[in-house]
Motif scaffolding. Structure first.
Motif, PDB file in Angstrom:
ATOM      1  N   LEU A   1       5.912   3.052   7.814  1.00 13.94           N
ATOM      2  CA  LEU A   1       5.321   1.998   6.981  1.00 13.94           C
ATOM      3  C   LEU A   1       4.138   1.335   7.680  1.00 13.94           C
ATOM      4  O   LEU A   1       3.119   1.034   7.045  1.00 13.94           O
ATOM      5  N   CYS A   2       4.255   1.123   8.983  1.00 11.67           N
ATOM      6  CA  CYS A   2       3.130   0.549   9.739  1.00 11.67           C
ATOM      7  C   CYS A   2       1.915   1.479   9.684  1.00 11.67           C
ATOM      8  O   CYS A   2       0.776   1.023   9.496  1.00 11.67           O
ATOM      9  N   ALA A   3       2.142   2.788   9.842  1.00 15.24           N
ATOM     10  CA  ALA A   3       1.045   3.751   9.781  1.00 15.24           C
ATOM     11  C   ALA A   3       0.400   3.765   8.401  1.00 15.24           C
ATOM     12  O   ALA A   3      -0.827   3.852   8.271  1.00 15.24           O
ATOM     13  N   VAL A   4       1.228   3.663   7.355  1.00 20.90           N
ATOM     14  CA  VAL A   4       0.707   3.642   5.978  1.00 20.90           C
ATOM     15  C   VAL A   4      -0.163   2.415   5.749  1.00 20.90           C
ATOM     16  O   VAL A   4      -1.267   2.509   5.196  1.00 20.90           O
ATOM     17  N   LEU A   5       0.313   1.253   6.183  1.00 22.98           N
ATOM     18  CA  LEU A   5      -0.459   0.012   6.001  1.00 22.98           C
ATOM     19  C   LEU A   5      -1.750   0.039   6.815  1.00 22.98           C
ATOM     20  O   LEU A   5      -2.804  -0.386   6.331  1.00 22.98           O
ATOM     21  N   LEU A   6      -1.691   0.537   8.042  1.00 23.98           N
ATOM     22  CA  LEU A   6      -2.893   0.619   8.880  1.00 23.98           C
ATOM     23  C   LEU A   6      -3.958   1.501   8.261  1.00 23.98           C
ATOM     24  O   LEU A   6      -5.154   1.268   8.426  1.00 23.98           O
ATOM     25  N   PHE A   7      -3.523   2.522   7.525  1.00 22.20           N
ATOM     26  CA  PHE A   7      -4.477   3.459   6.935  1.00 22.20           C
ATOM     27  C   PHE A   7      -4.979   2.989   5.573  1.00 22.20           C
ATOM     28  O   PHE A   7      -6.187   2.952   5.329  1.00 22.20           O
ATOM     29  N   TYR A   8      -4.073   2.598   4.681  1.00 21.97           N
ATOM     30  CA  TYR A   8      -4.456   2.369   3.288  1.00 21.97           C
ATOM     31  C   TYR A   8      -5.086   0.998   3.040  1.00 21.97           C
ATOM     32  O   TYR A   8      -5.980   0.877   2.196  1.00 21.97           O
ATOM     33  N   VAL A   9      -4.644  -0.034   3.744  1.00 24.98           N
ATOM     34  CA  VAL A   9      -5.178  -1.380   3.475  1.00 24.98           C
ATOM     35  C   VAL A   9      -6.683  -1.456   3.731  1.00 24.98           C
ATOM     36  O   VAL A   9      -7.451  -1.876   2.859  1.00 24.98           O
ATOM     37  N   PRO A  10      -7.186  -1.044   4.911  1.00 27.92           N
ATOM     38  CA  PRO A  10      -8.649  -1.100   5.097  1.00 27.92           C
ATOM     39  C   PRO A  10      -9.409  -0.126   4.220  1.00 27.92           C
ATOM     40  O   PRO A  10     -10.535  -0.421   3.795  1.00 27.92           O
ATOM     41  N   VAL A  11      -8.839   1.051   3.921  1.00 31.19           N
ATOM     42  CA  VAL A  11      -9.522   2.019   3.048  1.00 31.19           C
ATOM     43  C   VAL A  11      -9.718   1.430   1.657  1.00 31.19           C
ATOM     44  O   VAL A  11     -10.815   1.497   1.078  1.00 31.19           O
ATOM     45  N   LEU A  12      -8.665   0.837   1.107  1.00 27.29           N
ATOM     46  CA  LEU A  12      -8.773   0.233  -0.222  1.00 27.29           C
ATOM     47  C   LEU A  12      -9.707  -0.975  -0.203  1.00 27.29           C
ATOM     48  O   LEU A  12     -10.491  -1.175  -1.131  1.00 27.29           O
ATOM     49  N   GLY A  13      -9.637  -1.778   0.875  1.00 24.01           N
ATOM     50  CA  GLY A  13     -10.527  -2.926   0.979  1.00 24.01           C
ATOM     51  C   GLY A  13     -11.979  -2.522   1.035  1.00 24.01           C
ATOM     52  O   GLY A  13     -12.838  -3.121   0.369  1.00 24.01           O
TER      53      GLY A  13
END
Length: 311
Positions: free
Chosen positions: A247-259
């Motif tokens: 979950l940490c890896a998913v958040l680290l990847f997707y949050v800045p990409v979507l932002g």
């Protein structure tokens, strides 16, 4: 001046940009960037070495983790030359072909990272929701085939991007707003109708990041439903704890990409410093922190790492 006004004029190079108006501190910014790149390269290489040399780690979860580490290594190597070239040596020029090659590897490796996170979510889904069939479903040959399929899918989807850009003339400007090349940014500099590129860029984003994130979300919905059926609170927490690092890896990847995607489409008026931080965060921080997070949270992997240092 006549050459500039000619619609057939073609720039020979693009000019990359660091932090506009703060060129005097570029050298100071290069120091943490060099440290981050060094940690990323050493951390992911060491993770690959541990998994490869320890037969007890030749399991699906760690095979997927090694694929993720290999992708992070590729992403760091793809962006390092231009970013450090600007902040260390103020070398801004990049040829069109080199720029197209860099954007291919950046978008390709981002797609592969998203796919690896999806495969790791599938691994957690099978381990928690159907543990008795885990070994029969996720055999090593099947894991290798799934990885190969996603790599071929990434190549097939991203490969047209540089060719779609190569057919344009670039006469408006040759200055990019980042220290690396991205499809959506180069596309805006073209002196032609970019409708096809816009549509195809949206298609690739939906087919890779959008589709993968949806399946990851559905996997965790099923995992939560299964965990909530477990009577023992201790067992429920133990099952969820195996998903924390992923979950940490998913958040680290997707949050800045979507932002960053939202900013590129709707928020061009946002502060340049914020865009700068977000742009570098999504390229540099996941490769930096993924090996750290997994090494800390995986008891089995942590024990092997400690054993190497004790020896």
């Amino acid at each position: 001046m006549s050459a500039v006004n000619d619609t057939n004029f073609q720039f020979a190079v693009f000019l990359l940009t660091g932090i506009s108006g703060h060129e005097d501190i570029h050298l100071w910014i290069a120091i943490p960037f060099c440290i981050m790149y060094a940690i990323s390269l050493v951390g992911n290489s060491f993770l690959l070495f541990i998994i490869k040399t320890d037969p007890s780690l030749h399991e699906p979860m760690y095979i997927f983790l090694s694929m993720l580490a290999l992708t992070d290594l590729g992403l760091s190597i793809s962006t390092m030359p231009t970013i450090l070239g600007i902040f260390l040596f103020n070398f801004r020029e990049i040829s069109l072909d080199a720029c197209f090659a860099q954007l291919f590897f950046i978008h390709f490796l981002q797609g592969i990272e998203s796919s690896m996170l999806l495969l790791m979510a599938f691994d957690r889904f099978v381990a928690i929701c159907n543990p008795l069939r885990y070994a029969s479903i996720l055999t090593l040959p099947r894991v290798a085939k799934m990885g190969l399929v996603f790599v071929l899918k990434g190549v097939a989807i991203v490969c047209p991007l540089p060719f779609l850009l190569k057919r344009f003339q670039y006469c408006r400007s040759n200055v990019l707003s980042h220290s690396y090349c991205l499809h959506q940014e180069i596309m805006r500099l073209a002196c032609a109708d970019t409708t096809v590129n816009n549509v195809y860029g949206l298609f690739t984003a939906l087919l890779t990041l959008g589709f993968d994130s949806l399946l990851i979300f559905l996997s965790y919905v099923m995992i939560l439903k299964t965990v909530l059926r477990i009577a023992s609170c201790t067992e429920s927490l133990k099952a969820l704890n195996t998903c924390v690092s992923h979950l940490c890896a998913v958040l680290l990847f997707y949050v800045p990409v979507l932002g960053l995607a939202v900013i590129h489409r709707f928020g061009n008026s946002s502060p340049h410093l914020f865009q700068f931080l977000l742009a570098y965060f999504y390229l540099m921080v996941p490769p930096l922190l993924n090996p750290v997070v997994y090494s800390v949270k995986s008891k089995h992997l942590r024990a092997r790492i400690i054993r190497v240092f004790i020896k």
